[in-house]
Scaffold this active site. Structure first.
Site, PDB file in Angstrom:
ATOM      1  N   SER A   1      -1.385  -7.471  -5.028  1.00  0.00           N
ATOM      2  CA  SER A   1      -1.755  -6.813  -3.763  1.00  0.00           C
ATOM      3  C   SER A   1      -1.700  -7.696  -2.520  1.00  0.00           C
ATOM      4  O   SER A   1      -2.018  -7.232  -1.433  1.00  0.00           O
ATOM      5  CB  SER A   1      -3.145  -6.157  -3.843  1.00  0.00           C
ATOM      6  OG  SER A   1      -3.093  -4.969  -4.593  1.00  0.00           O
TER       7      SER A   1
ATOM      8  N   ASP B   1       7.768  -6.828  -8.029  1.00  0.00           N
ATOM      9  CA  ASP B   1       8.159  -5.611  -8.738  1.00  0.00           C
ATOM     10  C   ASP B   1       9.681  -5.490  -8.796  1.00  0.00           C
ATOM     11  O   ASP B   1      10.270  -5.292  -9.863  1.00  0.00           O
ATOM     12  CB  ASP B   1       7.538  -4.404  -8.026  1.00  0.00           C
ATOM     13  CG  ASP B   1       7.663  -3.102  -8.803  1.00  0.00           C
ATOM     14  OD1 ASP B   1       7.944  -3.135 -10.006  1.00  0.00           O
ATOM     15  OD2 ASP B   1       7.459  -2.045  -8.181  1.00  0.00           O
TER      16      ASP B   1
ATOM     17  N   GLY C   1       0.951  -9.216  -1.107  1.00  0.00           N
ATOM     18  CA  GLY C   1       2.208  -9.166  -0.350  1.00  0.00           C
ATOM     19  C   GLY C   1       2.177  -8.011   0.633  1.00  0.00           C
ATOM     20  O   GLY C   1       1.314  -7.934   1.495  1.00  0.00           O
TER      21      GLY C   1
END
Length: 175
Positions: free
Chosen positions: A122, A34, A124
């Site tokens: 999901s 992100d 990490g």
């Protein structure tokens, strides 16, 4: 020719129609993939994410929204929120992760995307077990592709060796 390929590397460098961002519900950037997408994509992506937030209040777990690719080589970024692995109902978390893949692909279809790249959503900081997440990701993408010929190529882009090996093994066994 297979429509699914596994790569090891940096998703932000790919020249595809869309890359998927493992976002958080705020859509304002964060760590991991992100943060990398927001840094490399530049302020345009953040501006568009803020506009989405103002319109609908963020992005719920399992849902997906789309922005331009900003400074990336991708035309679009599809932001999806995967679940945080916790002590709650694991079956519900599986459904939420599956929804993140399905909703990302549906949004891609609406925007005429023919090539799309996914990170390992999901796995990490959100702590979803990597083998379980890989199974869900591959199953959902394969199921979607059997019904939708429009998407020509899906890349699973793995940042680490463990995920790369998992995806390679699972895809090889399913061919």
């Amino acid at each position: 020719m297979t429509r699914i390929e596994v790569l090891r590397g940096d998703i932000t460098t790919l020249a595809v129609d869309a890359i998927v961002n493992a976002a958080n519900t705020s859509l304002l950037g964060g760590g991991g993939v992100d943060g990398a997408i927001h840094r490399k994509g530049g302020p345009k992506i953040l501006e568009e994410c803020k506009a989405i937030r103002n319109r609908q209040g963020g992005c719920a777990t399992g849902e997906a929204v789309i922005t331009s690719g900003g400074n990336l080589n991708a035309k679009f970024v599809i932001h999806t929120v995967g679940p945080v692995w916790s002590g709650v109902d694991h079956g519900k978390l599986d459904v939420l992760l599956a929804n993140a893949y399905r909703n990302s692909l549906a949004l891609a279809l609406q925007h005429n995307v023919t090539t799309i790249a996914f990170p390992n959503i999901s796995t990490g900081i959100y702590g979803f077990p990597k083998p379980r997440a890989a199974e869900i990701a591959i199953r959902e993408v394969q199921n979607f592709l059997t019904k939708q010929p429009t998407i020509a190529k899906v890349f699973f882009v793995c940042f680490d060796e463990e995920n790369f090996d998992l995806y390679e093994t699972l895809l090889t066994s399913r061919r």
